[in-house]
Write a protein that holds these residues in place. Sequence first.
Motif: not given
Length: 87
Positions: A34-43, A45-54, A72-77
């Motif tokens: 439903w939702a997730y948090r990730y480390l924002d390194h100044g990018q 809402a750029d959809p093409f940036v690799n994110r490290y989810y927390t 650093g990954e979230c599954g779909w379910f």
Amino acid sequence: MRPRLIRPSYFAWIILLAGLWLAYSILGLPHVIWAYRYLDHGQGADPFVNRYYTSCTFVGPYGVFTRDAVAGECGWFAFFKSEGGDR
């Protein structure tokens, strides 16, 4: 020739139901992301940036569950049980 009233194939649905019940009792029910948090390194809402989810938040029949992300990954379910939300 008499028709057979009891055949083994008539009881195949019992095996299917027993398998579903066993999977439910071991795994629980599926909940979707439903939702997730990730480390924002100044990018932003750029959809093409690799994110490290927390953390990942899942919603489903037993409610809302928030778990730490795995590597650093979230599954779909994910599967959760009603008592305490253990995986």
